[in-house]
Design a protein around this motif. Structure first.
Motif, PDB file in Angstrom:
ATOM      1  N   VAL A  51       0.819  -1.221   0.000  1.00  0.00           N
ATOM      2  CA  VAL A  51       0.000   0.000   0.000  1.00  0.00           C
ATOM      3  C   VAL A  51       0.854   1.273   0.000  1.00  0.00           C
ATOM      4  CG1 VAL A  51      -1.927  -1.166   1.118  1.00  0.00           C
ATOM      5  CG2 VAL A  51      -0.237   0.043   2.535  1.00  0.00           C
ATOM      6  N   GLY A  52       2.169   1.119  -0.165  1.00  0.00           N
ATOM      7  CA  GLY A  52       3.034   2.285  -0.306  1.00  0.00           C
ATOM      8  C   GLY A  52       3.532   2.890   0.991  1.00  0.00           C
ATOM      9  N   PHE A  53       3.377   2.185   2.094  1.00  0.00           N
ATOM     10  CA  PHE A  53       3.847   2.695   3.382  1.00  0.00           C
ATOM     11  C   PHE A  53       5.358   2.924   3.333  1.00  0.00           C
ATOM     12  CE2 PHE A  53       5.416   2.096   7.727  1.00  0.00           C
ATOM     13  CZ  PHE A  53       4.568   2.935   8.447  1.00  0.00           C
ATOM     14  N   ASN A  54       5.795   4.074   3.868  1.00  0.00           N
ATOM     15  CA  ASN A  54       7.225   4.405   3.923  1.00  0.00           C
ATOM     16  C   ASN A  54       7.870   4.347   2.545  1.00  0.00           C
ATOM     17  OD1 ASN A  54       9.593   5.128   5.366  1.00  0.00           O
ATOM     18  ND2 ASN A  54      10.270   2.994   5.412  1.00  0.00           N
ATOM     19  N   GLY A  55       7.145   4.820   1.534  1.00  0.00           N
ATOM     20  CA  GLY A  55       7.695   4.831   0.183  1.00  0.00           C
ATOM     21  C   GLY A  55       7.984   3.454  -0.354  1.00  0.00           C
ATOM     22  N   ARG A  56       7.216   2.484   0.114  1.00  0.00           N
ATOM     23  CA  ARG A  56       7.353   1.067  -0.276  1.00  0.00           C
ATOM     24  C   ARG A  56       8.660   0.437   0.210  1.00  0.00           C
ATOM     25  NH1 ARG A  56       3.249  -0.491  -3.510  1.00  0.00           N
ATOM     26  NH2 ARG A  56       2.134   1.136  -4.662  1.00  0.00           N
ATOM     27  N   ILE A  57       9.380   1.112   1.092  1.00  0.00           N
ATOM     28  CA  ILE A  57      10.565   0.508   1.711  1.00  0.00           C
ATOM     29  C   ILE A  57      10.076  -0.410   2.833  1.00  0.00           C
ATOM     30  CG2 ILE A  57      12.693   0.930   3.007  1.00  0.00           C
ATOM     31  CD1 ILE A  57      12.796   3.683   1.669  1.00  0.00           C
ATOM     32  N   ARG A  88     -11.508   1.950   5.734  1.00  0.00           N
ATOM     33  CA  ARG A  88     -10.459   1.408   4.867  1.00  0.00           C
ATOM     34  C   ARG A  88      -9.310   0.849   5.700  1.00  0.00           C
ATOM     35  NH1 ARG A  88      -6.302   4.914   1.145  1.00  0.00           N
ATOM     36  NH2 ARG A  88      -5.309   3.154   0.057  1.00  0.00           N
ATOM     37  N   ALA A  89      -8.936   1.562   6.761  1.00  0.00           N
ATOM     38  CA  ALA A  89      -7.857   1.102   7.629  1.00  0.00           C
ATOM     39  C   ALA A  89      -8.235  -0.210   8.307  1.00  0.00           C
ATOM     40  CB  ALA A  89      -7.524   2.176   8.661  1.00  0.00           C
ATOM     41  N   ARG A  90      -9.462  -0.286   8.804  1.00  0.00           N
ATOM     42  CA  ARG A  90      -9.901  -1.522   9.449  1.00  0.00           C
ATOM     43  C   ARG A  90      -9.891  -2.692   8.474  1.00  0.00           C
ATOM     44  NH1 ARG A  90     -14.929   1.251  12.774  1.00  0.00           N
ATOM     45  NH2 ARG A  90     -13.719   1.864  14.628  1.00  0.00           N
ATOM     46  N   LYS A  91     -10.262  -2.447   7.216  1.00  0.00           N
ATOM     47  CA  LYS A  91     -10.238  -3.512   6.207  1.00  0.00           C
ATOM     48  C   LYS A  91      -8.806  -3.983   5.959  1.00  0.00           C
ATOM     49  CE  LYS A  91     -12.045  -6.123   2.932  1.00  0.00           C
ATOM     50  NZ  LYS A  91     -10.842  -6.651   2.268  1.00  0.00           N
ATOM     51  N   PHE A  92      -7.853  -3.050   5.969  1.00  0.00           N
ATOM     52  CA  PHE A  92      -6.445  -3.415   5.815  1.00  0.00           C
ATOM     53  C   PHE A  92      -6.035  -4.403   6.902  1.00  0.00           C
ATOM     54  CE2 PHE A  92      -2.071  -2.921   7.225  1.00  0.00           C
ATOM     55  CZ  PHE A  92      -1.355  -3.084   6.045  1.00  0.00           C
ATOM     56  N   PHE A  93      -6.394  -4.098   8.147  1.00  0.00           N
ATOM     57  CA  PHE A  93      -5.991  -4.967   9.246  1.00  0.00           C
ATOM     58  C   PHE A  93      -6.752  -6.289   9.230  1.00  0.00           C
ATOM     59  CE2 PHE A  93      -4.366  -0.910  10.781  1.00  0.00           C
ATOM     60  CZ  PHE A  93      -3.093  -1.298  11.177  1.00  0.00           C
ATOM     61  N   GLU A  94      -7.976  -6.298   8.765  1.00  0.00           N
ATOM     62  CA  GLU A  94      -8.693  -7.562   8.613  1.00  0.00           C
ATOM     63  C   GLU A  94      -7.971  -8.456   7.602  1.00  0.00           C
ATOM     64  OE1 GLU A  94     -12.655  -6.599   7.497  1.00  0.00           O
ATOM     65  OE2 GLU A  94     -13.176  -5.697   9.440  1.00  0.00           O
ATOM     66  N   ASP A  95      -7.534  -7.850   6.488  1.00  0.00           N
ATOM     67  CA  ASP A  95      -6.816  -8.607   5.460  1.00  0.00           C
ATOM     68  C   ASP A  95      -5.472  -9.099   5.990  1.00  0.00           C
ATOM     69  OD1 ASP A  95      -8.899  -8.143   3.750  1.00  0.00           O
ATOM     70  OD2 ASP A  95      -7.910  -6.493   2.676  1.00  0.00           O
ATOM     71  N   LYS A  96      -4.820  -8.250   6.780  1.00  0.00           N
ATOM     72  CA  LYS A  96      -3.533  -8.656   7.371  1.00  0.00           C
ATOM     73  C   LYS A  96      -3.731  -9.844   8.293  1.00  0.00           C
ATOM     74  CE  LYS A  96      -0.738  -8.892  10.930  1.00  0.00           C
ATOM     75  NZ  LYS A  96      -1.038  -9.284  12.317  1.00  0.00           N
TER      76      LYS A  96
END
Length: 246
Positions: A51-57, A88-96
């Motif tokens: 999702v591009g966190f930290n410039g994908r690093i 959207r954030a909650r969906k990210f963590f559900e997927d994680k």
């Protein structure tokens, strides 16, 4: 026993001997029952990069320990993804968590000495509870994989309490359900937030240094730190408690 959002609701002690006579042992799950943190780390690293966190690093182990380990997802929504819509954030963590459970179902192993400790607890008639900030499906899956469904009397989920760890509410909830005073129980924890929660609930905490540095756990209030459940420090302390009881 009242449940409070005050992080220091009762006078706490770091002395392990104060719990004699010992009546209950409370366990965190991730990093305590099994070495699951590497699987959480892998899932976070892969999905945050996507999702591009930290410039994908990709995040490193130090970032995971300092910013993620031991924290509940609702808190992480605001710290890791502050610019995202909450749904959207909650969906990210559900997927994680879905990714973690897929990994766990194939790779999870118990911490060394866990079966021996559980047998000892059974033999001595001690009460026990699992207390975690993980979502309920994760906790139930791990306990099932490790064949501990009949061992634990109760599973307490942080987000199902008024306040999750590092507040004491989850541990106080477990004590209330077991009808055991904090004066006769101690906690196994491996994260800073978990150690703080156990200490704030008035119990000594034994830190497990499977992932987090020993100094961090001691600074958070752990009575001492072990490497696994075969560590002689565990068994010396338990036998001392039995002698005190006698």
């Amino acid at each position: 026993m009242s449940i409070s959002s005050d992080p220091n609701p009762v006078e706490s002690s770091h002395s392990f001997a104060v719990v004699a006579p010992l009546k209950a042992i409370l366990f965190d799950i991730d990093g305590i029952l099994c070495g699951s943190d590497p699987l959480h780390y892998y899932a976070f690293r892969e999905m945050l990069s996507e999702v591009g966190f930290n410039g994908r690093i990709p995040i490193d182990d130090e970032f995971f320990i300092q910013n993620i380990s031991g924290r509940h997802n609702e808190e992480l929504c605001g710290t890791l993804l502050p610019d995202w819509d909450i749904q959207r954030a909650r969906k990210f963590f559900e997927d994680k968590e879905d990714m973690f459970r897929r990994l766990a179902s194939k790779q999870l192993e118990p911490v060394k000495g866990l079966q021996k400790l559980c047998k000892w607890i059974d033999e001595h008639g001690l009460r026990r509870a699992a207390v975690t900030n993980a979502p309920r499906p994760n906790g139930e899956l791990i306990i099932s994989i490790l064949d501990l469904s009949n061992f634990f009397e109760i599973l307490v989920i942080g987000n199902e309490c008024e306040w999750a760890k590092p507040f004491p509410d989850p541990y106080l909830t477990a004590l209330k359900a077991l009808e055991i005073s904090h004066k006769h129980a101690f906690v196994f924890e491996d994260s800073v937030s978990g150690v703080k929660a156990g200490v704030a609930a008035g119990m000594p905490v034994v830190g497990l240094g499977t992932r987090n540095p020993e100094k961090l756990l001691l600074d958070a209030g752990a009575s001492f730190v072990i490497k696994d459940f075969d560590d002689p420090k565990v068994w010396t302390s338990l036998e001392d408690l039995l002698e005190t009881k006698a």
